[in-house]
Design an enzyme around this catalytic site. Structure first.
Site, PDB file in Angstrom:
ATOM      1  N   LYS A   1       0.841  -1.209   0.000  1.00  0.00           N
ATOM      2  CA  LYS A   1       0.000   0.000   0.000  1.00  0.00           C
ATOM      3  C   LYS A   1       0.876   1.258   0.000  1.00  0.00           C
ATOM      4  CE  LYS A   1      -2.967   3.225   0.788  1.00  0.00           C
ATOM      5  NZ  LYS A   1      -3.887   3.724  -0.214  1.00  0.00           N
TER       6      LYS A   1
ATOM      7  N   CYS B   1      -2.661  11.666   1.259  1.00  0.00           N
ATOM      8  CA  CYS B   1      -1.995  10.364   1.048  1.00  0.00           C
ATOM      9  C   CYS B   1      -0.529  10.501   0.642  1.00  0.00           C
ATOM     10  CB  CYS B   1      -2.745   9.559  -0.003  1.00  0.00           C
ATOM     11  SG  CYS B   1      -4.489   9.422   0.398  1.00  0.00           S
TER      12      CYS B   1
HETATM   13  N1  SAJ Z   1      -0.214  15.361  -8.848  1.00  0.00           N
HETATM   14  C1  SAJ Z   1       0.764  15.957  -9.616  1.00  0.00           C
HETATM   15  N2  SAJ Z   1       1.150  15.347 -10.767  1.00  0.00           N
HETATM   16  C2  SAJ Z   1       0.595  14.187 -11.197  1.00  0.00           C
HETATM   17  C3  SAJ Z   1      -0.405  13.583 -10.413  1.00  0.00           C
HETATM   18  C4  SAJ Z   1      -0.804  14.192  -9.233  1.00  0.00           C
HETATM   19  O1  SAJ Z   1       1.302  17.012  -9.265  1.00  0.00           O
HETATM   20  O2  SAJ Z   1       0.990  13.707 -12.264  1.00  0.00           O
HETATM   21  C5  SAJ Z   1      -0.629  15.968  -7.562  1.00  0.00           C
HETATM   22  C6  SAJ Z   1      -2.133  16.262  -7.467  1.00  0.00           C
HETATM   23  O3  SAJ Z   1      -2.453  17.486  -8.041  1.00  0.00           O
HETATM   24  C7  SAJ Z   1      -2.346  16.239  -5.972  1.00  0.00           C
HETATM   25  C8  SAJ Z   1      -1.364  15.145  -5.487  1.00  0.00           C
HETATM   26  O4  SAJ Z   1      -0.407  15.010  -6.524  1.00  0.00           O
HETATM   27  O5  SAJ Z   1      -1.984  17.463  -5.376  1.00  0.00           O
HETATM   28  C9  SAJ Z   1      -2.025  13.817  -5.183  1.00  0.00           C
HETATM   29  O6  SAJ Z   1      -2.814  13.407  -6.288  1.00  0.00           O
HETATM   30  P1  SAJ Z   1      -3.258  11.919  -6.633  1.00  0.00           P
HETATM   31  O7  SAJ Z   1      -3.884  11.927  -7.957  1.00  0.00           O
HETATM   32  O8  SAJ Z   1      -2.159  10.972  -6.408  1.00  0.00           O
HETATM   33  O9  SAJ Z   1      -4.479  11.672  -5.675  1.00  0.00           O
HETATM   34  P2  SAJ Z   1      -4.739  11.161  -4.194  1.00  0.00           P
HETATM   35  O10 SAJ Z   1      -3.650  11.524  -3.246  1.00  0.00           O
HETATM   36  O11 SAJ Z   1      -6.092  11.666  -3.961  1.00  0.00           O
HETATM   37  O12 SAJ Z   1      -4.850   9.556  -4.314  1.00  0.00           O
HETATM   38  C10 SAJ Z   1      -3.794   8.653  -4.134  1.00  0.00           C
HETATM   39  C11 SAJ Z   1      -4.035   7.522  -5.145  1.00  0.00           C
HETATM   40  N3  SAJ Z   1      -2.808   6.711  -5.255  1.00  0.00           N
HETATM   41  C12 SAJ Z   1      -2.283   6.361  -6.441  1.00  0.00           C
HETATM   42  O13 SAJ Z   1      -2.752   6.708  -7.490  1.00  0.00           O
HETATM   43  C13 SAJ Z   1      -1.068   5.504  -6.391  1.00  0.00           C
HETATM   44  C14 SAJ Z   1      -5.248   6.697  -4.724  1.00  0.00           C
HETATM   45  O14 SAJ Z   1      -5.401   5.558  -5.545  1.00  0.00           O
HETATM   46  C15 SAJ Z   1      -5.096   6.229  -3.260  1.00  0.00           C
HETATM   47  O15 SAJ Z   1      -6.223   5.496  -2.840  1.00  0.00           O
HETATM   48  C16 SAJ Z   1      -4.968   7.460  -2.395  1.00  0.00           C
HETATM   49  O16 SAJ Z   1      -3.784   8.166  -2.808  1.00  0.00           O
HETATM   50  C17 SAJ Z   1      -4.878   7.017  -0.950  1.00  0.00           C
HETATM   51  O17 SAJ Z   1      -5.855   7.240  -0.220  1.00  0.00           O
HETATM   52  O18 SAJ Z   1      -3.901   6.379  -0.560  1.00  0.00           O
END
Ligand code: SAJ
Length: 445
Positions: free
Chosen positions: A218, A272
């Protein structure tokens, strides 16, 4: 054990979900929708009241309708009372928060309190599932002994214990809850088997493994994503200095079949990715350099970079931030969600306010404004602004009328594009001073 499996299949298994937040509430609702009788336990009266009235405290698409359907059918209810929620349960699913403190150390107090309450309610044949994200070793080293000492029962022999983390991203919770393969890790093979049977009722695919492996898997997922985004962010800083375009370079590099660089941005927010890498390295003894820690530092630096490039542009055009109006678009931590937890907007807005700017924000999904004035629309926020800063990549911000923006803004309008939503040459043609994350100009080095 066969009786438990039959009870799960016949939906006679009663489930209590401890913690009815962003993870617990959809968990409770989806098990109720699969036909189980579910009680959602929470310490917040407003959440309990909302659920019992058929409402959701989040605007997660589709959740409200499912809550209302299952509350009306008598399968789902919420309560503040632990004894009421835990007394009759056959399975307890714990989905409370596991934050980090100021020193980036895990704070397991909510989880251990929930485990203690579950321990008091444990009976022979019960299943306890931990869904909160935890540092490696927590289930076997902290939770199992606690449950056994409180209940005087033995895991695997008398009760069952498994770690089943969520893999749902806000905005896509219902779809991902069902479609993301579910990792199920018991403390022994019977625990794995029973928990897998239960989660098969709400997931398309269940992968059976063990608790210790699941905990690290995870954390590895979110840490990988954080490190990948940090690479994209650092690459964009390099590209800015070399006078090339990181967006184009990432697109080109990603045409390689084994390369998948994520998108750079104004920072990584949400509950996360900002936390899980620290949980992963929590007790590991690592030699320097530690790329996981370094990645966190790169991502945490990005909001400062937005301030830095804004300050540089202002200097170049002879304006002062202290006497300017700055419109910040987006307070949610990512696109199309109403969630502002640990959003990069917070430090960006507060830094601009600290520098004396008049800051107005607008977010179509999220009511948070982090101390800035909140406008009712993008165009209201932009009116008379010296500078527009784009932080969140909401759909609404992806189809701006640039001419209208230009006409609404003051002379020498500046656009700082943290998500590369605006076409730079179109902006420049209209006389906008444009700076996009990762977009360098020759001679910047
Ligand atoms: N972000 C970027 N560049 C990217 C992707 C995201 O800057 O290419 C930023 C987003 O804008 C945001 C942050 O990263 O600020 C997090 O975004 P995220 O899309 O990773 O979303 P979370 O944190 O809501 O969800 C993650 C997810 N993990 C993965 O995709 C590996 C989700 O599947 C998990 O369930 C969640 O964490 C969790 O609860 O652990």
């Amino acid at each position: 054990m066969e009786e438990i499996i039959t009870n799960i299949r016949d939906r006679r298994f009663r489930i209590t979900v401890v913690g009815s937040g962003y993870v617990g509430l959809p968990t409770a609702t989806l098990f109720a929708d699969a036909g189980f009788t579910v009680i959602a336990l929470d310490i917040k009266p407003e959440i309990v009241e909302a659920v019992n009235g058929g409402f959701s405290f989040t605007s997660e698409p589709g959740l409200q309708m499912l809550i209302s359907r299952n509350v009306n059918a008598g399968r789902l209810r919420a309560t503040l009372s632990s004894s009421e929620a835990l007394g009759e349960a056959d399975a307890i699913i714990v989905a409370v928060q596991t934050p980090i403190d100021q020193n980036k150390e895990p704070d397991l107090s909510f989880l251990m309190k929930a485990s203690e309450e579950a321990g008091k309610a444990l009976k022979k044949g019960m299943l306890l599932v931990i869904s909160s994200t935890v540092p490696p070793g927590t289930v076997l080293e902290n939770i199992k002994p606690k449950l056994e000492s409180i209940s005087s029962l033995e895991a695997e022999a008398d009760f069952y214990l498994a770690y089943v983390p969520e893999r749902i991203a806000p905005g896509k919770v219902l779809k991902e809850f069902f479609e993301s393969p579910r990792l199920v890790g018991g403390v022994g093979s019977d625990s794995t088997r029973i928990a897998a049977e239960l989660f098969r009722t709400v997931s398309k695919e269940v992968i059976e493994t063990d608790a210790a492996t699941t905990e690290v898997a995870k954390l590895a997922e979110n840490t990988f994503r954080d490190v990948n985004i940090a690479f994209a962010n650092q690459l964009s800083l390099i590209c800015e200095q070399y006078g090339v375009d990181a967006a184009q370079i990432i697109k080109l590099a990603n045409t390689h079949p084994r390369v998948n660089i994520h998108a750079p941005g104004p920072g990584v927010g949400g509950p996360c990715l900002t936390k899980d890498p620290y949980l992963l390295i929590h007790k590991a003894k690592l030699a320097q350099p530690n790329i996981i820690k370094a990645a966190r530092q790169v991502n945490d630096y990005m909001p400062n970079h937005i301030i830095k490039i804004t300050s540089r542009v202002f200097r170049n055009i002879g304006k002062r931030i202290s006497t300017s109006k700055i419109a910040v678009l987006g307070t949610a931590y990512k696109a199309n969600v109403d969630d502002s937890r640990l959003s990069p907007s917070k430090s960006i807005i507060q830094r601009f306010l600290g520098l004396g700017a008049r800051v107005v924000t607008y977010d179509p999904c999220c009511a948070e404004s982090f101390g800035a004035k909140r406008a009712k629309s993008s165009y209201e926020a932009i009116e008379d602004a010296d500078c527009l800063v784009i932080i969140t990549d909401h759909i609404e911000f992806q189809s701006f009328n640039l001419k209208r923006i230009r006409n609404l803004m003051k002379e020498k309008p500046v656009v700082i594009d943290g998500r590369r939503l605006i076409n730079p040459s179109e902006a420049e043609k209209l006389g906008i001073v444009y700076k996009g994350i990762g977009l360098g100009e020759r001679g910047d080095l």
